[in-house]
Write a protein that holds these residues in place. Structure first.
Motif: not given
Ligand code: ADP
Length: 427
Positions: A67-72, A113-119, A61-63, A6-14
Motif C-alpha cells: 500500500k505504501r509503495r503506491v504512495w512512494f 512507467f506505463p504500469e503505474e497508475r496516476n503517475v 522502496l524495498p522496505r 515495480t520494474a522487475s526482471g533481470p538486472g539491478p532492482g529499481p
C-alpha cells in the motif's frame, strides 16, 4: 528520471537505478556550464537535495508495504516533477534551456512507467501548475502561456491514455496466464484422481483375483479331466456319423470355453502376482521365438508374423516367462485387430533394436490401428472393445504392470502408414 519500484526482471532492482540517478544528480551541474556557461549555486544545492531525497526513496522502496509503495511511487514522480520545475525556475524560468523538456515530461513518465497508475497525471498536473505559475510571475503573453499549457495538457492526456491501454493489455495477459495455470492445475488434479482410481481398481482386482483364482482352478481341473473322459468314452461308442459329428462339435466348443476360462485365470494369477520369480538376463530373440510359436495357433490363418530381432541384441534383465506372456498378449491383440477389420493376410512385425542406449522391442501390425477414443483408454483396467465374451480388458494393463517390474515401459501409438504399434523400452 528514476525507475519505478515495480520494474522487475533481470538486472539491478529499481532502488539501485534510483540510487545511480541520485548519485549522478549533483554531477549533472556540468550541464549548466555547457548550456548557460556559468555555475548557479542554487541549482547545485537543488540537485544535491534532489539526489538526497531520491536516495531516501531508494532506501525505503524495498522496505515499504504494498500500500505504501503506491504512495512512494506517486511521491517519487511528484518530487521529480517539482524538482525539475524548480530547476527550470532557477536557471532562467521560461528562458531556461531546460524548459522545453517540461512539455514532454508527462509523456516521458508515461513511457518509462506505463504500469503505474496516476503517475502521468500527477506529473502532468504539477507541470501544468508549475508552468502556469512561471507564466504568471514572468508575465509571459497569454497566447504564449496558453500554448505551453495546452502542450502540457495534451502530453498528459496522451501519456495517460497510452499507459492505461498498456495496463489493460497487461491485465488481459495476466488473466490469460492465470486461466491457463488454473486449467493446467485442474487437468493435473483430474489426472491424479484418474491415476488413483486406476491404482485402487488394480489393487481390488489383485485381491479378488487371489481368492477367485484358487476357487476356480480346482473345479476347472476336474471339469477338464471329466470332459476328457467323456470325450474318450463317447467317441468310442458305435454312433451314427452325424451324431458323432455333433458330439465332437459340442465337445470342441466346451474345450474352447474351458481354455478361455483357464486363460482368464492365468491372467488374473499374473495380476495378483502370486508367482513371483527373480529376473535374470534374457535373450530377446529366444523370448520372441517362444511367443511367436505359442501365438502361431491363433495367428495361423490371420496374419503372417515377421521377426527382426537380432541375436546380437544385448540381453535384457527380466523374467523370461513374463516377457513371453506380454509378447503373446500383444501378438494375439494384433491378430484380433486384423481379424476384426475383416482383412485377409495381415502382417505383424516384431522388431528388436537399440535406440538411444535402450533396447526397444516393437510389435506392429497393419490392422485398423487404435481409434482416437480408444487410444487414451488402452491401459485402463477392464477397458475392451471386444465384447464380454472375447475381451477382459486386462491384457495391456497386466502387460504394463509386468514390464514395470523390470523397469520397462509399454506404450502404444498408431503408425503413420496405418495399423498399431506397441513399444516396449527396456531400461
Ligand atoms: P482385451 O484384449 O481383453 O480387450 P487388452 O487390454 O489387451 O484387453 O486390449 C484393450 C483394447 O485395446 C482392445 O479391446 C482393443 O480395442 C485395443 N487393442 C489392443 N491391441 C490392439 C491392436 N494391435 N490394434 C487395435 N486395437 C488394439
Amino acid at each position: 528520471m528514476p525507475s519505478t519500484p515495480t520494474a522487475s526482471g533481470p538486472g539491478p532492482g529499481p532502488e539501485w537505478k534510483i540510487l545511480v540517478f541520485a548519485a549522478l544528480m549533483p554531477l549533472l551541474t556540468v550541464l549548466d556550464f555547457l548550456t548557460l556557461s556559468r555555475f548557479i549555486p542554487s541549482a547545485f544545492v537543488l540537485r544535491v537535495v534532489w539526489g538526497l531525497v531520491l536516495a531516501f526513496f531508494a532506501f525505503w522502496l524495498p522496505r515499504a508495504s504494498e500500500k505504501r509503495r503506491v504512495w512512494f511511487v506517486l511521491g517519487n514522480a511528484a518530487w521529480n516533477a517539482v524538482s525539475y520545475l524548480l530547476l527550470v525556475f532557477l536557471t532562467g524560468a521560461l528562458e531556461s534551456p531546460y524548459v522545453y523538456l517540461v512539455f514532454t515530461l508527462p509523456l516521458v513518465v508515461a513511457f518509462a512507467f506505463p504500469e503505474e497508475r496516476n503517475v502521468t497525471t500527477v506529473c502532468g498536473v504539477i507541470c501544468f501548475v508549475g508552468t502556469g505559475w512561471q507564466v504568471w510571475v514572468t508575465e509571459t503573453s497569454f497566447s504564449q502561456g496558453s500554448a505551453w499549457l495546452s502542450l502540457i495538457a495534451l502530453s498528459t492526456f496522451l501519456g495517460e491514455y497510452g499507459s492505461s491501454r498498456f495496463r489493460k493489455e497487461l491485465e488481459v495477459r495476466n488473466e490469460v496466464r492465470v486461466e491457463r495455470t488454473r486449467r493446467e492445475a485442474a487437468e493435473k488434479f483430474a489426472r491424479a484422481v484418474r491415476h488413483q482410481t486406476q491404482s485402487e481398481k488394480l489393487a481390488t482386482v489383485g485381491r479378488l483375483a487371489a481368492n477367485v483364482m484358487h476357487e476356480i482352478n480346482n473345479p476347472l481341473a476336474f471339469v477338464r479331466s471329466n470332459l476328457h473322459f467323456l470325450q474318450k468314452e463317447l467317441l468310442a461308442l458305435p454312433l451314427p456319423s452325424e451324431v458323432r459329428g455333433e458330439f465332437e462339435e459340442v465337445l470342441t466348443e466346451t474345450r474352447t470355453g474351458l481354455d478361455r476360462i483357464q486363460q482368464i485365470v492365468a491372467d488374473l494369477r499374473g495380476f495378483s502376482r502370486m508367482d513371483v520369480e527373480e529376473p535374470s538376463p534374457c535373450l530377446l530373440a529366444d523370448v520372441v521365438d517362444n511367443a511367436v510359436r505359442l501365438a502361431g495357433v491363433r495367428l495361423k490363418h490371420v496374419a503372417h508374423v515377421k521377426v527382426e530381432v537380432p541375436r546380437e541384441l544385448p540381453s535384457v534383465f527380466a523374467v523370461s516367462r513374463r516377457l513371453v506372456q506380454v509378447l503373446l498378449n500383444l501378438l494375439v491383440n494384433a491378430g484380433d485387430a486384423i481379424e476384426e477389420s475383416g482383412r485377409e493376410g495381415g502382417t505383424i512385425l516384431v522388431r528388436g533394436e537399440v535406440q538411444d542406449a535402450h533396447v526397444v522391442l516393437t510389435v506392429e501390425d497393419d490392422g485398423p490401428g487404435f481409434p482416437p477414443e480408444v487410444l487414451p483408454r488402452l491401459f485402463e483396467t477392464f477397458f475392451t472393445t471386444k465384447g464380454p465374451e472375447k475381451g477382459t480388458g486386462l491384457g495391456l494393463v497386466i502387460s504394463r504392470e509386468l514390464l514395470a517390474e523390470f523397469g520397462a515401459t509399454l506404450s502404444a501409438e498408431n503408425r503413420a502408414e496405418g495399423g498399431a504399434r506397441l513399444r516396449i523400452v527396456f531400461p
